[in-house]
Design a protein around this motif. Sequence first.
Motif, PDB file in Angstrom:
ATOM      1  N   VAL A   1      27.574  81.276  33.988  1.00 56.80           N
ATOM      2  CA  VAL A   1      28.271  82.356  33.297  1.00 56.80           C
ATOM      3  C   VAL A   1      29.100  81.749  32.174  1.00 56.80           C
ATOM      4  O   VAL A   1      29.648  80.648  32.313  1.00 56.80           O
ATOM      5  CB  VAL A   1      29.184  83.183  34.233  1.00 56.80           C
ATOM      6  CG1 VAL A   1      28.360  83.935  35.263  1.00 56.80           C
ATOM      7  CG2 VAL A   1      30.224  82.310  34.902  1.00 56.80           C
TER       8      VAL A   1
ATOM      9  N   ASP B   1      23.623  87.285  38.711  1.00 52.73           N
ATOM     10  CA  ASP B   1      24.739  86.344  38.868  1.00 52.73           C
ATOM     11  C   ASP B   1      25.931  87.073  39.466  1.00 52.73           C
ATOM     12  O   ASP B   1      26.331  88.140  38.995  1.00 52.73           O
ATOM     13  CB  ASP B   1      25.134  85.747  37.515  1.00 52.73           C
ATOM     14  CG  ASP B   1      24.188  84.637  37.088  1.00 52.73           C
ATOM     15  OD1 ASP B   1      23.668  83.938  37.973  1.00 52.73           O
ATOM     16  OD2 ASP B   1      23.989  84.464  35.868  1.00 52.73           O
ATOM     17  N   SER B   2      26.497  86.504  40.500  1.00 51.34           N
ATOM     18  CA  SER B   2      27.707  87.074  41.099  1.00 51.34           C
ATOM     19  C   SER B   2      28.639  85.938  41.458  1.00 51.34           C
ATOM     20  O   SER B   2      28.220  84.792  41.655  1.00 51.34           O
ATOM     21  CB  SER B   2      27.366  87.897  42.346  1.00 51.34           C
ATOM     22  OG  SER B   2      26.759  87.071  43.330  1.00 51.34           O
TER      23      SER B   2
ATOM     24  N   GLN C   1      29.751  90.923  39.531  1.00 47.53           N
ATOM     25  CA  GLN C   1      28.328  90.918  39.873  1.00 47.53           C
ATOM     26  C   GLN C   1      27.569  91.506  38.694  1.00 47.53           C
ATOM     27  O   GLN C   1      27.862  92.614  38.245  1.00 47.53           O
ATOM     28  CB  GLN C   1      28.062  91.726  41.133  1.00 47.53           C
ATOM     29  CG  GLN C   1      26.605  91.627  41.591  1.00 47.53           C
ATOM     30  CD  GLN C   1      26.418  92.164  43.007  1.00 47.53           C
ATOM     31  OE1 GLN C   1      27.366  92.634  43.626  1.00 47.53           O
ATOM     32  NE2 GLN C   1      25.204  92.093  43.516  1.00 47.53           N
TER      33      GLN C   1
ATOM     34  N   VAL D   1      30.277  80.341  40.929  1.00 48.57           N
ATOM     35  CA  VAL D   1      28.973  81.000  40.983  1.00 48.57           C
ATOM     36  C   VAL D   1      28.034  80.095  41.761  1.00 48.57           C
ATOM     37  O   VAL D   1      27.888  78.907  41.433  1.00 48.57           O
ATOM     38  CB  VAL D   1      28.412  81.255  39.568  1.00 48.57           C
ATOM     39  CG1 VAL D   1      27.044  81.930  39.655  1.00 48.57           C
ATOM     40  CG2 VAL D   1      29.379  82.099  38.748  1.00 48.57           C
TER      41      VAL D   1
ATOM     42  N   SER E   1      26.709  86.659  31.798  1.00 50.10           N
ATOM     43  CA  SER E   1      25.745  85.973  32.649  1.00 50.10           C
ATOM     44  C   SER E   1      24.653  85.322  31.804  1.00 50.10           C
ATOM     45  O   SER E   1      24.202  85.872  30.798  1.00 50.10           O
ATOM     46  CB  SER E   1      25.108  86.957  33.638  1.00 50.10           C
ATOM     47  OG  SER E   1      24.396  87.966  32.946  1.00 50.10           O
TER      48      SER E   1
END
Length: 841
Positions: free
Chosen positions: A506, A536-537, A558, A589, A531
Amino acid sequence: MTETYTHSVKFFTCSTLLLGLLIGTAPAARAQRELSGAARTELQLQQLEVTGSVLMIGAHPDDENTALLAWLARGRKVRTAYLSLTRGEGGQNLIGTEQGDAMGVIRTQELLAARRVDGAEQFFTRAIDFGFTKTPQEAFDKWGREEILSDVVWVIRSFRPDLIVLRFSGTPRDGHGQHQASAILGKEAFSAAADPARFPEQLKYVRPWQARRLMWNAFAFTDEQRKEAMKLPGRVEIDPGAYNPVLGYSYREIAGMSRTMHRSQGMGSPEPPGSSKEFLTLVAGDAPHHDVFDGIDLGWSRVAGADSAGALLAQALAAYTPEHPEAAIPSLIAARRVLQGLTDPIAVRKLRDIDETIAQCGGLWLDAAADRPELEPGLKFSIKTTAIDRGPLPVTLASVSVNGSAPAPPAPLASNEPKTASFAEAVAAGAPYSQPYWLVDAKQGDRYTVPDQTLRGRPENPPLYQATFHLELAGAAIDITRPVKYRWVDHQRGELSRPVVVVPAVALTMPGRALVFGSASPRTVEVRVKSTGANDSGSLRLHAPAGWTVEPAERSFQMKDAGQETALQFRLNPPGADSAGLLQATATVNGRDIDVATEPVSYTHIPPQFLFPPADSRLARADIRTLAHNIGYVMGAGDEMPEALRQIGCDVTLLTSTDLAEADLSRFDAIVTGVRAYNVRPDLAANTQRLLDYVNQGGTLVAQYNTVANFNPTDGPALDHIGPYPLKFNHDRVTVEDVPVAFLEPSSPLLHQPNVITEKDFQGWIQERGLYFAHEWDPHYQPLFEMHDPGEKPLKGATLVTRYGKGAFVFTAFSWFRELPAGVPGAYRIFANLLSAGKSE
C-alpha cells in the motif's frame, strides 16, 4: 507463437549488475529516438572506429557545455561523459513543488534526457547540492573533501578518459563555491587517479588511470570574459557550430535541444545555426598544438591484439549503405572475432557495441515487457520477450533468458514475424523497494551514504530484470541485453515505456512534510492509503511524540481493487506549550510493516519516478497569530506556500489571470505574490497597477523574491517596479542559514504585531536566509533587517516595508518557500506579521 516458462527469480545484486556497466555502457544500447534509421546506424558504425574518451566535470545539472558534449560525442565520435558533482537538489523548481531529494531525482532524469540528445553519458558523486555557497571551502566542509575526491577518482578510473575537461576554473571567477570546488577536485583527481596509493580500496574493481591531459573550457558569459578567453595562452579553438550532414544539424543546434531538457530550471534554449567558437586551455598534461586530441591515439593500435580491428571496422562502414545496412555485417563479425577474448576495457566495451550494431544493421527488434509497472513483494507476474527479424539475413534465436533464468529453447526467426516467450515471475517476499540507491541509507550531512563502491557514480538504479537474447546470424553468435520495461499507450502521447519497480503493498501519503499548530486547538489529519494489488487489507497506526495525542490510535482498511484509495482520519491534539517532534505512520499488510511513504514524481518529459521517504511529518507547536485570514496568492514558479499558510488558519485563494484583471481584490486581507511570480506571470505584470490600487485602498501586498534574469516577461508589458515606489534588486544573497540577524527598526509594528519577533525566530532555518535582495530603494521604504555571510558586507535589502495610502506593501527576499513548508516556527511567526502589515498600528 508464445512459450511459457515458470520460475522464481532471484534479484541480481547491484554490485553484479553494475560492475559490468562501470566498464562501459554501450552507446548503441542507448541510441536516441531523435536519431533513427540510417543516421543512427551510420553514427554507430563511425563510433566503432574511435577508441578515445573525454570526461567533462562540473558541479550541477545544467552546468555542462552541451555544445561541446555534442561536438565530442556526435562529431569526433569519442566516448563522452559529464560528471556532475551533485544532482541539483538545492535548485528551485519552475514546474512543480518538489524540493530536496525529489528535486534531485527530477534533475537526474533531466540530465539523462539531455544525454540521450547530445550523445554523452552521465555520472555523479555523493555530494548534495545544499544551495548557493560563496566559497569552495564551505562545500568541502559540508561534503567531506576526501570523500568527494574519492568519487571523482573512481569515475576517472572507471571511465578511463584520455582528456578531462573542467567546466570551471577553480577560482572566484566561477562565482558559486560549488563551481569552484568541482574544478579544484578535478585538478587534484587528474593526478590522484593515477596514484595507486590514493584510495587503494578501489583497486579491487578498477586500475589506476592517468588521463593524457586536463583542460579548462574557458566559459565566457560577457564580452569582457570572451576577450579574456581569446588571450589565454595555449588555447585550442573548436567550432560546435559546424554542420553534420548525417544528423542534419550542427552540434550547437543539438546542444539547444539537449539543454531544453532542463525544464525544471526553465532552460528552454534556442537552436541557432552558424559558427560558434569554444576555447580550451591546458591545465595539466602535455600541451596540444592545434587539436585537443593531439598525440592521443584514437584508433585501435592502442589496444593490444586488436590492430586489425580498425581496418575491419572501416570496411564495415565502407560497405554500409542506407538501403542495405546488412552489407556491413560480415566485416563487423570479423572484427568481433578479433576482439573476443581480449580483456582490455576498450575491447570489452566495443564488443558489446559491435553486437548492438550488428543487431541494428540486421533489422532486429528485441524487447522485454512486464505485464504491470508496479510490483509488490510476493507478487506473481509475467514478462513477455519479443524478437523480430526485420532484415534480409536469416537469424536464429538460440535462447532468451531473464536474469539468468532457465532459457527458452532455440528457434529460427521467421521474416518480420514476432517470436515471443512468456516467463512467469515471482517477486521475493522480502524484496526491497525500488528506492533510488543514493537515498536508501541515511545521509551523512550533505553527502549521500553509498556503502557499495560499485554503485557510486551511477546515475540511477540498474533495471530490476533484464532479458538476454542469444542470437545466431551469418555464422556468428551475439548477445543482446534489454531491460524489462512496462509498455502502455497514452491517448495523447502515444506508446510509452517506463521502468518496472517494486513498491509497498500500500502507498501511504502523509498529510504534509510539516504540520504546524499555531495554537493548542486539535486538528483532523488525514493519511491516504492506496492499494498496489487487489484485496489488500490491514491497519494503520500513528505515533506521536510525548505531549501529543492521536485519536484513535489505529484504523483498519480493506480495499478490493488494485489502485483503490481511501483516506483515514485521525484527531491530533497538540500540547499547550511549544513543542517539536515527528508524527510517524506504520501500516501493517499481510504481516509486513510498511513505514515508508510513496512519493511519485510524474512529468511528461521524464519517466515516472518513485521515492520512498520515511512515513512521517514534522510536528511544530508554537504560538502563531495573524491578523490576515483571507489571503489571495499569485502562484509563481511553484511552491508549497499556500498549503503552509492554511496550517495557521488562513483561507487561501489561488488567483487566476481573470481574478487579477477583474475580481474584487478588496475581499482579501492580504495578497502574496509567489517566488519568481513576476518572472513567469505576464498577467501579474499587466495588473500591477490594480494591485497597487488595492494597497492604496487598505490592502496588504507581500511580494516575494524574483530573479534578475528575465524579470520583465517578454510577452507582457514592461514593469518599472513591483511596489508603489522604485526599488532594484540584484544577486545579493545570504547563504549561511544561521547567521545572526540584526533588527534595524526594533520599534516597528511588524516586529511586534501580532507576534513579538525575537532572535529566536531566526533559529532552525534551512539551506539559506534569502536570495535576490533589494540593493537600491526609494526612501519611502523601511528596511527591517540586516545580515551578511561571514566576511562580507552587511545587507539590508532582505525585507522592505512601506505604507501606501491606507495599506502596506512588503518586499521580502527571505526563503519563505523553503522555511514554511519545512515547518520552521519562527519563519511562520515573521511571515504572519508581514501578512498583517496593513492592519498593524
